[in-house]
Design a protein around this motif. Structure first.
Motif, PDB file in Angstrom:
ATOM      1  N   LEU A 129      -6.327  16.900   2.804  1.00 34.93           N
ATOM      2  CA  LEU A 129      -6.842  15.577   2.454  1.00 34.93           C
ATOM      3  C   LEU A 129      -5.781  14.714   1.778  1.00 34.93           C
ATOM      4  N   GLN A 130      -4.846  15.343   1.081  1.00 36.49           N
ATOM      5  CA  GLN A 130      -3.796  14.604   0.383  1.00 36.49           C
ATOM      6  C   GLN A 130      -2.534  14.424   1.223  1.00 36.49           C
ATOM      7  N   HIS A 131      -2.472  15.073   2.374  1.00 38.21           N
ATOM      8  CA  HIS A 131      -1.235  15.074   3.153  1.00 38.21           C
ATOM      9  C   HIS A 131      -0.888  13.656   3.615  1.00 38.21           C
ATOM     10  N   PRO A 132       0.359  13.225   3.424  1.00 38.84           N
ATOM     11  CA  PRO A 132       0.736  11.857   3.809  1.00 38.84           C
ATOM     12  C   PRO A 132       0.687  11.612   5.309  1.00 38.84           C
ATOM     13  N   ASP A 133       0.721  12.680   6.114  1.00 37.68           N
ATOM     14  CA  ASP A 133       0.696  12.518   7.563  1.00 37.68           C
ATOM     15  C   ASP A 133      -0.697  12.658   8.157  1.00 37.68           C
ATOM     16  N   LEU A 134      -1.720  12.723   7.305  1.00 36.80           N
ATOM     17  CA  LEU A 134      -3.088  12.764   7.815  1.00 36.80           C
ATOM     18  C   LEU A 134      -3.402  11.416   8.461  1.00 36.80           C
ATOM     19  N   ARG A 164     -10.772   7.239   1.151  1.00 32.75           N
ATOM     20  CA  ARG A 164     -10.311   5.899   0.776  1.00 32.75           C
ATOM     21  C   ARG A 164     -11.389   4.885   1.164  1.00 32.75           C
ATOM     22  N   PHE A 165     -12.440   4.860   0.363  1.00 37.35           N
ATOM     23  CA  PHE A 165     -13.588   4.002   0.644  1.00 37.35           C
ATOM     24  C   PHE A 165     -13.222   2.531   0.818  1.00 37.35           C
ATOM     25  N   PRO A 166     -12.247   1.988   0.074  1.00 37.28           N
ATOM     26  CA  PRO A 166     -11.907   0.570   0.267  1.00 37.28           C
ATOM     27  C   PRO A 166     -11.388   0.242   1.669  1.00 37.28           C
ATOM     28  N   LEU A 167     -11.005   1.264   2.454  1.00 35.24           N
ATOM     29  CA  LEU A 167     -10.537   1.016   3.815  1.00 35.24           C
ATOM     30  C   LEU A 167     -11.688   0.905   4.808  1.00 35.24           C
ATOM     31  N   LEU A 168     -12.898   1.244   4.373  1.00 37.45           N
ATOM     32  CA  LEU A 168     -14.060   1.138   5.252  1.00 37.45           C
ATOM     33  C   LEU A 168     -14.465  -0.327   5.417  1.00 37.45           C
ATOM     34  N   PRO A 169     -15.036  -0.686   6.569  1.00 40.87           N
ATOM     35  CA  PRO A 169     -15.528  -2.059   6.745  1.00 40.87           C
ATOM     36  C   PRO A 169     -16.584  -2.398   5.695  1.00 40.87           C
ATOM     37  N   LEU A 172      -8.438  -6.314  -6.711  1.00 45.29           N
ATOM     38  CA  LEU A 172      -8.053  -5.479  -7.847  1.00 45.29           C
ATOM     39  C   LEU A 172      -6.646  -5.860  -8.258  1.00 45.29           C
ATOM     40  N   THR A 173      -6.466  -6.119  -9.514  1.00 42.95           N
ATOM     41  CA  THR A 173      -5.149  -6.464 -10.036  1.00 42.95           C
ATOM     42  C   THR A 173      -4.720  -5.418 -11.047  1.00 42.95           C
ATOM     43  N   GLY A 174      -3.481  -5.472 -11.420  1.00 42.11           N
ATOM     44  CA  GLY A 174      -2.989  -4.522 -12.403  1.00 42.11           C
ATOM     45  C   GLY A 174      -2.384  -3.299 -11.745  1.00 42.11           C
ATOM     46  N   PRO A 175      -1.975  -2.330 -12.550  1.00 41.51           N
ATOM     47  CA  PRO A 175      -1.257  -1.160 -12.031  1.00 41.51           C
ATOM     48  C   PRO A 175      -2.111  -0.232 -11.186  1.00 41.51           C
ATOM     49  N   ASP A 176      -3.441  -0.228 -11.373  1.00 39.91           N
ATOM     50  CA  ASP A 176      -4.294   0.713 -10.648  1.00 39.91           C
ATOM     51  C   ASP A 176      -4.174   0.550  -9.143  1.00 39.91           C
ATOM     52  N   LYS A 177      -4.055  -0.680  -8.682  1.00 40.03           N
ATOM     53  CA  LYS A 177      -4.005  -0.925  -7.244  1.00 40.03           C
ATOM     54  C   LYS A 177      -2.802  -0.246  -6.609  1.00 40.03           C
ATOM     55  N   PHE A 215      -6.621   2.830  -2.606  1.00 39.65           N
ATOM     56  CA  PHE A 215      -6.530   1.420  -2.248  1.00 39.65           C
ATOM     57  C   PHE A 215      -5.359   1.146  -1.301  1.00 39.65           C
ATOM     58  N   GLN A 216      -4.757   2.203  -0.771  1.00 39.42           N
ATOM     59  CA  GLN A 216      -3.601   2.044   0.107  1.00 39.42           C
ATOM     60  C   GLN A 216      -3.930   2.554   1.503  1.00 39.42           C
ATOM     61  N   HIS A 217      -3.387   1.889   2.516  1.00 39.51           N
ATOM     62  CA  HIS A 217      -3.596   2.320   3.892  1.00 39.51           C
ATOM     63  C   HIS A 217      -2.843   3.619   4.159  1.00 39.51           C
ATOM     64  N   ARG A 218      -3.418   4.440   5.028  1.00 34.25           N
ATOM     65  CA  ARG A 218      -2.741   5.671   5.419  1.00 34.25           C
ATOM     66  C   ARG A 218      -1.576   5.348   6.348  1.00 34.25           C
ATOM     67  N   ARG A 219      -0.553   6.162   6.269  1.00 36.13           N
ATOM     68  CA  ARG A 219       0.582   6.003   7.166  1.00 36.13           C
ATOM     69  C   ARG A 219       0.134   6.329   8.583  1.00 36.13           C
ATOM     70  N   SER A 220       0.397   5.447   9.510  1.00 31.99           N
ATOM     71  CA  SER A 220      -0.124   5.611  10.867  1.00 31.99           C
ATOM     72  C   SER A 220       0.987   5.922  11.852  1.00 31.99           C
ATOM     73  N   SER A 221       0.689   6.831  12.794  1.00 29.77           N
ATOM     74  CA  SER A 221       1.616   7.115  13.887  1.00 29.77           C
ATOM     75  C   SER A 221       0.997   6.725  15.226  1.00 29.77           C
ATOM     76  N   PHE A 222      -0.009   5.852  15.183  1.00 37.03           N
ATOM     77  CA  PHE A 222      -0.665   5.410  16.406  1.00 37.03           C
ATOM     78  C   PHE A 222       0.246   4.479  17.199  1.00 37.03           C
ATOM     79  N   ARG A 223       0.106   4.522  18.494  1.00 29.81           N
ATOM     80  CA  ARG A 223       0.774   3.567  19.373  1.00 29.81           C
ATOM     81  C   ARG A 223      -0.298   2.987  20.290  1.00 29.81           C
TER      82      ARG A 223
END
Length: 267
Positions: free
Chosen positions: A28-33, A89-94, A128-133, A139-147
């Motif tokens: 779940l934490q893997h950056p390549d998920l 990452r709930f904030p990424l949901l519509p 959201l402002t401040g350091p938490d974001k 609150f960050q998008h996952r790294r994508s390898s989609f084409r």
């Protein structure tokens, strides 16, 4: 098309295996998920924690909570559910999906779920402002390898098999069967009527024919395209080329090898 070795492990372990808690957290934490949408992460977690034997979406679990309690549905994995939800990452949901989740039985019965959904809605509504974001990965998008392979018209140069024939954009097109980028098999033995390289060729030849084969007591005829273990396809357009004869395909199914599930039925 995506590189999905981590994603495949994620689905298999969470959906079907008993799993080791540490291993699941690492996945779940893997950056390549890489997933098609964050909702799939939520679905996989709920499938695992409810020990479901079927690949259901969150709304099926939500229906069960109409007449049951979380302790009965999730059992000994209820505590794990609270932990795993923090990796969604709930904030990424519509926004529309989040509003449905806010009114769901999952929110009503599971405190962590309700808190994370409300946090995501607040983020989308007021930001959201401040350091938490910057520090919180939720609150960050996952790294994508989609084409994205954009469909324009039948026979264009934007499809999966053309892309595989260029070694995924590295050189001019070469028949992907000859370069072993894809593997194609048929229900009939290989012959001039079932030549895999003809099926994916850029020059039309009306000689591709797969004959019937008895499987599980039924006559079946099929072609199977294998794009390799390190790739996955999200298919929204596909073209079946006919030869203009009276023996054209009338009834057929578009299936995925994973449990041979039918995606589209053509009758």
């Amino acid at each position: 098309m995506i590189s999905t070795s981590v994603h495949i492990i994620f689905v298999e372990v969470l959906a079907f295996g008993p799993g080791n808690l540490t291993n699941i957290i690492c996945i779940l934490q893997h950056p390549d998920l890489t997933v098609t949408c964050e909702e799939r992460v939520l679905n996989a977690i709920l499938i695992y924690c409810s020990q479901s034997k079927e690949l259901n979406a969150w709304d099926r679990v939500d229906e069960k909570l109409l007449n049951s309690m979380p302790e009965l549905i999730f059992g000994e994995r209820l505590n794990s559910l609270d932990l795993f939800l923090s990796f969604v990452r709930f904030p990424l949901l519509p926004y529309e999906v989040l509003k449905l989740l806010e009114r769901s039985n999952l929110s009503r019965h599971i405190t962590t779920f309700r808190r994370l959904v409300k946090e995501a809605i607040s983020f989308l509504e007021v930001g959201l402002t401040g350091p938490d974001k910057d520090l919180n990965v939720r609150f960050q998008h996952r790294r994508s390898s989609f084409r994205e392979l954009q469909f324009i018209c039948d026979g264009d140069s934007n499809g999966l098999l053309y892309f595989a024939g260029t070694s995924y954009g590295e050189h001019q097109w070469v028949n992907p069967v000859l370069s072993k980028r894809v593997s194609i098999t048929a229900s009939s033995p290989v012959s001039r009527y079932t030549d895999p390289k003809v099926l994916v060729s850029r020059t039309y030849q009306g000689t591709s024919f797969a004959g019937p084969r008895v499987e599980d007591g039924r006559n079946t005829a099929w072609w199977m395209v294998d794009i390799g273990p390190d790739h996955q396809l999200m298919c929204n357009y596909y073209t079946l080329r006919q030869d203009g004869s009276r023996a054209f395909v009338r009834c057929w199914n578009f299936q995925v090898k994973y449990m041979f599930r039918s995606i589209f039925l053509h009758n």
